[in-house]
Write a protein that holds these residues in place. Sequence first.
Motif: not given
Length: 182
Positions: A61-62, A65, A67
Amino acid sequence: MEDISVITAVNHPLRRRIFDYLLLYGTSQVTTISRSLESQVGSISHHLRMLERAGVVERAEDPRGDRRTSWWRLARRSMTWSAEDFADSPADALLAREAERQGIRMQMERLQRWRRHRGDPAYAEYEAFNTETTTWASAAEIKDLSDRLRQTLSEWQTSIDDTDGQPRVPVFFFSHIFPTEP
């Protein structure tokens, strides 16, 4: 025993560099890896997918947040294998021997790079070492030494407190033990 697909995936020169980068720096964005390894984003993405298929890396996951960006991390931190593990399959044995040759070339290239740059002031306080010996040993004694070295290296890595503020550089350790002639 490692699957031959894992060994061949990691023992490609650029994929090995990607593996080592993630090992040192942790979860990273593709563009950051690309800049650090001076390689095209598309090439890094391709090789990350190859490593992903082999179960060596995984998407992450970044942390912000977003994407739209691609982040990756290691799915595993080490591999132990020998070309002899594949004696039952001539095709896999050939691939394993080539991966072994590629690994040894990479080890020697790293050593040669260090020798060319060891006078660099940034490394003035770092002292490399070389140790070697020749002795008599049984197969069980060689395995025992191998197990002890892996354990010692693991304990040493775990003991490093990377939050203590000390300056550090990436280091590379390699060793081989094998039957020989004088």
